[in-house]
Design a protein around this motif. Sequence first.
Motif, short mmCIF file in Angstrom:
data_model
loop_
_atom_site.label_atom_id
_atom_site.label_comp_id
_atom_site.label_asym_id
_atom_site.label_seq_id
_atom_site.Cartn_x
_atom_site.Cartn_y
_atom_site.Cartn_z
N ASP A 124 12.10 2.48 -32.25
CA ASP A 124 11.64 2.76 -33.57
C ASP A 124 10.84 1.37 -34.28
N SER A 125 10.65 0.68 -33.33
CA SER A 125 9.66 -0.68 -33.89
C SER A 125 8.19 -0.43 -34.34
N ASP A 126 7.98 -1.10 -35.25
CA ASP A 126 6.42 -0.65 -35.78
C ASP A 126 5.38 -1.37 -34.81
N ILE A 127 5.69 -1.98 -33.85
CA ILE A 127 4.89 -2.49 -32.76
C ILE A 127 4.62 -1.27 -31.72
N LYS A 128 3.33 -1.01 -31.84
CA LYS A 128 3.06 0.10 -31.09
C LYS A 128 2.03 -0.27 -29.91
N LYS A 129 1.35 -1.36 -29.92
CA LYS A 129 0.73 -1.97 -28.96
C LYS A 129 0.87 -3.31 -28.70
N LEU A 130 0.48 -3.63 -27.51
CA LEU A 130 0.57 -5.03 -26.92
C LEU A 130 0.04 -6.13 -28.13
N ALA A 131 -1.07 -5.98 -28.66
CA ALA A 131 -1.80 -6.69 -29.47
C ALA A 131 -0.89 -7.01 -30.81
N ASP A 132 0.11 -5.86 -31.24
CA ASP A 132 0.90 -5.96 -32.10
C ASP A 132 1.86 -7.07 -32.25
N LEU A 133 2.14 -7.56 -31.08
CA LEU A 133 2.97 -8.78 -30.74
C LEU A 133 2.70 -10.06 -31.19
N LYS A 134 1.31 -10.42 -31.66
CA LYS A 134 0.86 -11.46 -32.27
C LYS A 134 1.70 -11.80 -33.50
N GLY A 135 2.18 -13.08 -33.16
CA GLY A 135 3.25 -13.47 -34.46
C GLY A 135 4.53 -13.16 -34.52
N LYS A 136 4.83 -12.46 -33.34
CA LYS A 136 6.11 -11.96 -33.41
C LYS A 136 7.20 -12.88 -32.49
N ARG A 137 8.43 -12.69 -32.69
CA ARG A 137 9.42 -13.78 -31.67
C ARG A 137 9.43 -13.21 -30.54
N GLY A 138 9.37 -14.10 -29.35
CA GLY A 138 9.43 -13.85 -28.15
C GLY A 138 9.91 -14.73 -27.02
N PRO A 139 10.28 -14.55 -25.98
CA PRO A 139 11.00 -15.51 -25.11
C PRO A 139 10.00 -16.23 -24.60
N THR A 140 10.19 -17.68 -24.45
CA THR A 140 9.45 -18.69 -23.86
C THR A 140 10.47 -19.73 -23.06
N GLY A 141 9.59 -20.54 -22.47
CA GLY A 141 10.59 -21.49 -21.96
C GLY A 141 10.72 -21.43 -20.18
N PHE A 142 11.81 -20.21 -20.13
CA PHE A 142 12.11 -19.42 -18.55
C PHE A 142 12.48 -20.96 -17.86
N THR A 143 13.09 -22.06 -18.30
CA THR A 143 13.48 -23.03 -17.65
C THR A 143 14.12 -23.20 -16.17
N SER A 144 14.90 -21.92 -15.90
CA SER A 144 15.10 -21.66 -14.37
C SER A 144 14.36 -20.86 -13.56
N GLN A 145 13.43 -20.02 -14.28
CA GLN A 145 12.48 -18.97 -13.59
C GLN A 145 11.07 -19.25 -14.18
N ARG A 146 10.65 -20.19 -13.74
CA ARG A 146 9.44 -20.68 -14.42
C ARG A 146 8.08 -19.64 -14.10
N ILE A 147 8.22 -18.85 -13.10
CA ILE A 147 7.17 -17.99 -12.96
C ILE A 147 7.05 -16.82 -14.08
N LEU A 148 7.98 -16.86 -14.78
CA LEU A 148 8.24 -15.86 -15.89
C LEU A 148 7.11 -16.21 -17.00
N THR A 149 6.68 -17.27 -17.21
CA THR A 149 5.58 -17.55 -17.92
C THR A 149 4.39 -17.04 -17.72
N SER A 150 4.15 -17.20 -16.50
CA SER A 150 2.73 -16.40 -15.88
C SER A 150 3.15 -15.00 -15.92
N VAL A 151 4.14 -14.39 -15.34
CA VAL A 151 4.06 -12.92 -15.46
C VAL A 151 4.22 -12.42 -16.86
N THR A 152 4.76 -13.06 -17.63
CA THR A 152 4.91 -12.67 -19.21
C THR A 152 3.42 -12.43 -19.57
#
Length: 325
Positions: A124-152
Amino acid sequence: MKFCVLFSIAMAVGLLSQAGGVAAQQPIAIATPPSGSIYNSSAAAIGKVLADKAGLRMTLQAMGGSSQYLPIVNAGEVPLGIANVYETSLAVKGEDYFKGRPNKDLRVVAILYPLRNTIFVKKDSDIKKLADLKGKRGPTGFTSQRILTSVTNAALAPGGITLDDVKGVNVANIISNVNAFKEGRTDFFVFALGGAPIREADAAVGGVRALTAENTPAVVAAVKKQVPVAYLRLEKPSPANTGLLEQGYLVSYGVNLLASTKTPDDVVYKVVKAMHDNAADLGKVFPPLRMLDTKAMAQAVDGAEYHPGAAKYYKEVGQWPPKQM
């Protein structure tokens, strides 16, 4: 369903019901990310089917993430591991976060399936497309699985953004990225379609929705800038694809089973043969393994060689040399 529980039960049954050479065989360990990750569930399914059908005892060694355990597999401390093909190339060549530490003893065993990675938000989020994620809270760091930065970043690329455009919340790996979302600390999470944690998040927050991409040359170029081997794959809603509410394109790339030069040839040969001969059963245990193509288990991975035990089997079934991906 907890595949690790099924795996443990299968191992116990195998040990009690079989004797002789099988009982004496040392378990073959597979390194994976934490329980619940798609690699962990894949390894559990492989272990169960290979125990039931080929008498091979296998065990899981769950660690923080692939960037931690690939050097361990390379050193021969664990005989097998699972990673995506892009990270495999980085590890073997000593690039990016493996810079100065090439893992030259890693060897490809088999291509398992395409990993269909995407971003999930609340239904039910008002986020409808990927561009709407700008400025939203998202996962970063991925210290144990660093490939996730690239794939995200690849998953975000169709929206013209990267993780630099979101409010970062540090997480360690793929599972903690989902947990942060369920706990309300992030507005989205990244995961491969078909994973059990997506169903858990769906139940926890009242429904999730996958954000898909448009298939245009510009989008493909943006995705490949982040993960050069990635491509767009059309997916449709199904009971197994929780969160995919309408058909759309997802960023995808291959997943491979790995070994090292220290993993015995006969062990790798038996594993590959058993997977090839029992592919249908693998898919019954874990749906993403339905995508295992027994005619394309040998595909070229940039910079990486195939294990001799795997190569021996692929020559026998006419899959040598490896196909270009």
